[in-house]
Design an enzyme around this catalytic site. Structure first.
Site, PDB file in Angstrom:
ATOM      1  N   ILE A  47       0.766  -0.937  -0.264  1.00  0.00           N
ATOM      2  CA  ILE A  47      -0.069  -0.246  -0.123  1.00  0.00           C
ATOM      3  C   ILE A  47       1.218   1.242   0.093  1.00  0.00           C
ATOM      4  O   ILE A  47       2.027   1.004   0.824  1.00  0.00           O
ATOM      5  CB  ILE A  47      -0.749  -0.132   1.290  1.00  0.00           C
ATOM      6  CG1 ILE A  47      -2.027   0.604   1.148  1.00  0.00           C
ATOM      7  CG2 ILE A  47       0.017   0.123   2.462  1.00  0.00           C
ATOM      8  CD1 ILE A  47      -2.876   0.645   2.302  1.00  0.00           C
ATOM      9  N   SER A  51       0.189  -6.437   7.706  1.00  0.00           N
ATOM     10  CA  SER A  51       0.912  -5.592   7.895  1.00  0.00           C
ATOM     11  C   SER A  51       0.911  -4.404   7.341  1.00  0.00           C
ATOM     12  O   SER A  51       0.327  -4.153   6.353  1.00  0.00           O
ATOM     13  CB  SER A  51       2.016  -6.247   6.965  1.00  0.00           C
ATOM     14  OG  SER A  51       3.724  -5.499   6.442  1.00  0.00           O
ATOM     15  N   LEU A  66       3.416  -2.296   5.423  1.00  0.00           N
ATOM     16  CA  LEU A  66       4.147  -2.245   4.511  1.00  0.00           C
ATOM     17  C   LEU A  66       3.012  -3.172   3.170  1.00  0.00           C
ATOM     18  O   LEU A  66       2.924  -2.447   1.839  1.00  0.00           O
ATOM     19  CB  LEU A  66       5.505  -2.755   4.463  1.00  0.00           C
ATOM     20  CG  LEU A  66       6.226  -2.484   5.287  1.00  0.00           C
ATOM     21  CD1 LEU A  66       7.833  -3.219   5.620  1.00  0.00           C
ATOM     22  CD2 LEU A  66       6.662  -0.963   5.194  1.00  0.00           C
ATOM     23  N   GLU A  67       1.925  -3.937   3.701  1.00  0.00           N
ATOM     24  CA  GLU A  67       1.189  -4.496   2.381  1.00  0.00           C
ATOM     25  C   GLU A  67      -0.032  -4.237   2.572  1.00  0.00           C
ATOM     26  O   GLU A  67      -0.223  -3.039   2.012  1.00  0.00           O
ATOM     27  CB  GLU A  67       1.252  -5.877   2.677  1.00  0.00           C
ATOM     28  CG  GLU A  67       2.696  -6.556   2.841  1.00  0.00           C
ATOM     29  CD  GLU A  67       3.393  -7.898   3.052  1.00  0.00           C
ATOM     30  OE1 GLU A  67       2.467  -8.556   2.274  1.00  0.00           O
ATOM     31  OE2 GLU A  67       3.471  -8.344   3.982  1.00  0.00           O
ATOM     32  N   MET A  68      -0.991  -4.596   3.313  1.00  0.00           N
ATOM     33  CA  MET A  68      -2.440  -4.505   2.498  1.00  0.00           C
ATOM     34  C   MET A  68      -3.313  -3.423   4.071  1.00  0.00           C
ATOM     35  O   MET A  68      -3.504  -2.867   3.645  1.00  0.00           O
ATOM     36  CB  MET A  68      -3.523  -5.451   2.834  1.00  0.00           C
ATOM     37  CG  MET A  68      -2.954  -6.809   2.169  1.00  0.00           C
ATOM     38  SD  MET A  68      -4.204  -7.621   1.877  1.00  0.00           S
ATOM     39  CE  MET A  68      -4.150  -8.379  -0.077  1.00  0.00           C
TER      40      MET A  68
END
Length: 236
Positions: free
Chosen positions: A61, A101, A103-105
């Site tokens: 994201i 996370s 850094l992810e979703m």
């Protein structure tokens, strides 16, 4: 399931049905799971490159870079643990990590459930699949159920091995195969059997100092620094 592959071990509370698989597939490719509705599971696991993203570091994201790349989820039904460090013991539990996370979703799993409950179609799809409303339990199981349908095992090597088609490989490839599966090459010790991995954790000696501690992040053992899960060589 490809020829030569065993039937996978599937949790008793998540046996596959058409409704569960279809729900899981839709969730896998739906950006509704991310905070700003911008990325899905499929954003890092592209169907056209064998469910990986082909990057050194995956992008989450807000264009954030993660610290690792996306492993293929093909044949993940056989994985005894997930992630490069083996940090998740099941496909069902694995799904929680990328959703939450930053850094992810970057989304709270409970807020994902609220969003699904307020969706015009998902509540009925969950009822059809699990006879329950959307929840963390049903969400994670639906995606895992879909992921267990993703197999790869129809290479020319498989044709050579299982169909006894001696012309499927060239003489040079057969020579390479013989080296691979013999002590001369020793490749098969880590990359053996039908999925070309023994699922162990190895340090292949690339560095003296590792920015990513690998398996040690889970075990906290100094001896595990720099060890990562042996990847499958299928589709390499």
């Amino acid at each position: 399931i490809p020829r030569g592959f065993p039937y996978p071990v599937i949790p008793s509370d998540n046996q596959p049905t058409h409704n569960r698989i279809d729900l899981g597939r839709r969730l896998f490719f739906d950006p509704i799971l991310s905070r700003d509705n911008s990325i899905s599971c499929g954003s890092c696991h592209h169907t056209d490159i064998k469910f990986t993203d082909g990057l050194q570091f995956s992008t989450g994201i807000d264009s954030n870079h993660t610290t690792r790349n996306s492993m293929t989820i093909l044949n993940s039904a056989y994985q005894p643990y997930l992630f490069w460090d083996g940090g998740s013991p099941t496909l069902e539990q694995q799904i929680l990590a990328p959703i939450e996370s930053p850094l992810e979703m970057d989304f709270d799993i409970n807020q994902v459930v609220v969003r699904l409950k307020n969706h015009p179609e998902y509540p009925q799809l969950f009822q059809n699949a699990y006879q329950r409303e959307p929840s963390v339990f049903t969400l994670t199981r639906a995606i895992a159920c879909y992921e267990r349908t993703l197999y790869t095992g129809k290479s020319r090597y498989d044709e050579y091995l299982y169909d006894n088609n001696t012309s499927a490989l060239t003489p040079s490839e057969i020579n390479g195969m013989n080296i691979f599966f013999a002590e001369r090459g020793e490749c098969f010790h880590c990359h053996g059997e039908y999925n070309f991995t023994d699922y162990s954790f190895k340090n292949n000696g690339l560095y003296l100092q590792y920015a990513d501690s690998g398996r040690a992040r889970i075990t906290l053992l100094q001896s595990d620094v720099g060890k990562f899960k042996v990847p499958s060589l299928r589709n390499i």
